[in-house]
Enzyme design. Structure first.
Site, PDB file in Angstrom:
ATOM      1  N   ARG A 136      -7.365 -20.602  -1.720  1.00 49.97           N
ATOM      2  CA  ARG A 136      -6.330 -20.391  -0.716  1.00 49.97           C
ATOM      3  C   ARG A 136      -5.238 -21.467  -0.743  1.00 49.97           C
ATOM      4  O   ARG A 136      -5.464 -22.614  -0.356  1.00 49.97           O
ATOM      5  CB  ARG A 136      -6.967 -20.350   0.683  1.00 49.97           C
ATOM      6  CG  ARG A 136      -5.980 -19.950   1.765  1.00 49.97           C
ATOM      7  CD  ARG A 136      -6.605 -19.952   3.152  1.00 49.97           C
ATOM      8  NE  ARG A 136      -5.649 -19.510   4.157  1.00 49.97           N
ATOM      9  CZ  ARG A 136      -4.648 -20.267   4.624  1.00 49.97           C
ATOM     10  NH1 ARG A 136      -4.486 -21.496   4.193  1.00 49.97           N
ATOM     11  NH2 ARG A 136      -3.804 -19.782   5.526  1.00 49.97           N
ATOM     12  N   ARG A 193       8.399   3.807  -4.639  1.00 49.58           N
ATOM     13  CA  ARG A 193       8.516   2.890  -3.500  1.00 49.58           C
ATOM     14  C   ARG A 193       7.530   1.734  -3.653  1.00 49.58           C
ATOM     15  O   ARG A 193       7.842   0.584  -3.321  1.00 49.58           O
ATOM     16  CB  ARG A 193       8.278   3.632  -2.184  1.00 49.58           C
ATOM     17  CG  ARG A 193       8.442   2.721  -0.974  1.00 49.58           C
ATOM     18  CD  ARG A 193       8.422   3.483   0.333  1.00 49.58           C
ATOM     19  NE  ARG A 193       7.135   4.112   0.586  1.00 49.58           N
ATOM     20  CZ  ARG A 193       6.899   4.976   1.564  1.00 49.58           C
ATOM     21  NH1 ARG A 193       7.874   5.319   2.391  1.00 49.58           N
ATOM     22  NH2 ARG A 193       5.699   5.499   1.722  1.00 49.58           N
ATOM     23  N   HIS A 204      -0.730 -21.279  -0.161  1.00 50.21           N
ATOM     24  CA  HIS A 204       0.322 -20.309   0.145  1.00 50.21           C
ATOM     25  C   HIS A 204       1.074 -19.849  -1.097  1.00 50.21           C
ATOM     26  O   HIS A 204       1.313 -18.658  -1.288  1.00 50.21           O
ATOM     27  CB  HIS A 204       1.305 -20.885   1.167  1.00 50.21           C
ATOM     28  CG  HIS A 204       0.750 -20.936   2.554  1.00 50.21           C
ATOM     29  ND1 HIS A 204      -0.360 -21.691   2.876  1.00 50.21           N
ATOM     30  CD2 HIS A 204       1.126 -20.318   3.687  1.00 50.21           C
ATOM     31  CE1 HIS A 204      -0.627 -21.530   4.159  1.00 50.21           C
ATOM     32  NE2 HIS A 204       0.257 -20.695   4.673  1.00 50.21           N
ATOM     33  N   GLU A 226      12.416   3.194  14.281  1.00 51.11           N
ATOM     34  CA  GLU A 226      11.374   4.025  13.667  1.00 51.11           C
ATOM     35  C   GLU A 226      10.097   3.818  14.466  1.00 51.11           C
ATOM     36  O   GLU A 226      10.039   2.979  15.369  1.00 51.11           O
ATOM     37  CB  GLU A 226      11.159   3.658  12.196  1.00 51.11           C
ATOM     38  CG  GLU A 226      10.638   2.254  11.967  1.00 51.11           C
ATOM     39  CD  GLU A 226      10.297   1.957  10.498  1.00 51.11           C
ATOM     40  OE1 GLU A 226      10.067   2.895   9.723  1.00 51.11           O
ATOM     41  OE2 GLU A 226      10.243   0.762  10.151  1.00 51.11           O
ATOM     42  N   TYR A 230       0.842  -1.199   0.000  1.00 48.60           N
ATOM     43  CA  TYR A 230       0.000   0.000   0.000  1.00 48.60           C
ATOM     44  C   TYR A 230       0.869   1.238   0.000  1.00 48.60           C
ATOM     45  O   TYR A 230       2.083   1.157   0.217  1.00 48.60           O
ATOM     46  CB  TYR A 230      -0.952  -0.014   1.205  1.00 48.60           C
ATOM     47  CG  TYR A 230      -0.292   0.343   2.513  1.00 48.60           C
ATOM     48  CD1 TYR A 230       0.582  -0.532   3.154  1.00 48.60           C
ATOM     49  CD2 TYR A 230      -0.523   1.583   3.118  1.00 48.60           C
ATOM     50  CE1 TYR A 230       1.193  -0.192   4.347  1.00 48.60           C
ATOM     51  CE2 TYR A 230       0.076   1.929   4.316  1.00 48.60           C
ATOM     52  CZ  TYR A 230       0.931   1.039   4.930  1.00 48.60           C
ATOM     53  OH  TYR A 230       1.539   1.383   6.105  1.00 48.60           O
TER      54      TYR A 230
END
Ligand code: PMP
Length: 281
Positions: A98, A50, A100, A178, A31
């Protein structure tokens, strides 16, 4: 409010994703959040670069990040947003049964973009500074990827909130790295210090700009660790982030930072950052 989902501009209330979406099942996505000042996106190119880095590292097949800037512009326009806002971008590996391992080649990624008006934090936070707490950094070792897998950040931020603090600072091997949603800067002996760009922090877009502005203002900078056990030597501390901007920290775990008031270097950077962010003329 119109949002963008997989090629369509639709009302937010009608936006739906599959329960098989890998973002939902595995947090398998990235995101970005871009700040809009007076209707104009700030540092869009840097944010999209990014995002492209994250997509490449996670091997999510979406090459057209440049188109996201146009989508954002259209959302601002269609929603008549002319003031302060944020744009949220999320891309996941798409919907598939589903398992992996990656889904079949050709599974389209899920692409979501939304713009919404943004109310800045109270002026007092920027003027008087905020409190922070420290928490052990239990995140994975790829913090350079802006993944939607944010559970450690969510839990850390909630701890800060419950402690009456604005931010939780992640500590790894005795180093303040951070915040849960921001980068961290200190001032030690007149030098601006922040942890080096690497896999243990998100390379903040705001962090980059703060470093550049510091250079222009002639403030010495050093990308180096800030050790918790040398806390007493820190004269100033502040957070940087897209929505956080430059936010002074005046207390950590109840202990005053320096004088207990926002410092001079923080002030100068805060002002210069705001000047850079607000469109001129
Ligand atoms: N670190 C983390 C963990 C974050 O979530 C954020 C917010 N995106 C930042 C740093 C600051 O990055 P930026 O300046 O790009 O918003």
């Amino acid at each position: 409010m119109l949002v963008y989902l997989n090629g369509e501009y639709i009302p937010h209330a009608e936006a739906r994703i599959s329960v098989d979406d890998r973002g939902f099942l595995f947090a398998d996505g990235v995101y970005e959040v871009v700040r809009v000042y007076e209707g104009r996106p700030f540092l869009m190119t840097e944010h999209l670069e990014r995002m492209a880095h994250g997509l490449r590292e996670l091997r999510i097949a979406f090459d057209d990040v440049a188109s996201l800037g146009d989508i954002a512009a259209r959302l601002l326009d269609e929603n008549d947003i002319r003031g302060d806002a944020t744009i949220y971008f999320q891309i996941t590996r798409g919907a598939a049964p589903r398992k992996h391992a990656f889904p079949a080649d050709g599974t389209p990624p899920t692409v979501y973009v939304a713009a919404k008006p943004f109310a800045q934090h109270p002026d007092a936070f920027f003027h008087d500074g905020v409190a922070a707490i420290t928490v052990p950094d239990n995140r994975w070792a790829r913090c350079d990827i802006k993944s939607v897998s944010l559970l450690p950040n969510v839990l850390a931020n909630q701890m800060a909130k419950e402690a009456g603090a604005f931010e939780a600072l992640f500590v790894r091997d005795g180093v303040l790295l951070e915040g849960s949603h921001s980068n961290l800067f200190g001032v030690v002996d007149g030098t601006l210090v922040t942890y080096p760009r690497c896999n243990y922090i998100l390379p903040g877009i705001t962090r980059d700009l703060v470093l550049r502005i510091a250079g222009e203002l002639g403030i010495p900078t050093r990308e180096a660790p800030i050790f918790v056990d040398r806390f007493a030597r820190i004269d100033e501390l502040f957070l940087s982030g897209t929505t956080t901007e430059v936010m002074p920290i005046v207390r950590v775990d109840g202990k005053a930072v320096g004088s207990g008031r926002p410092g001079e270097i923080t002030r100068r950077l805060q002002e210069a950052y705001r000047a850079a962010a607000h469109p001129k003329g």
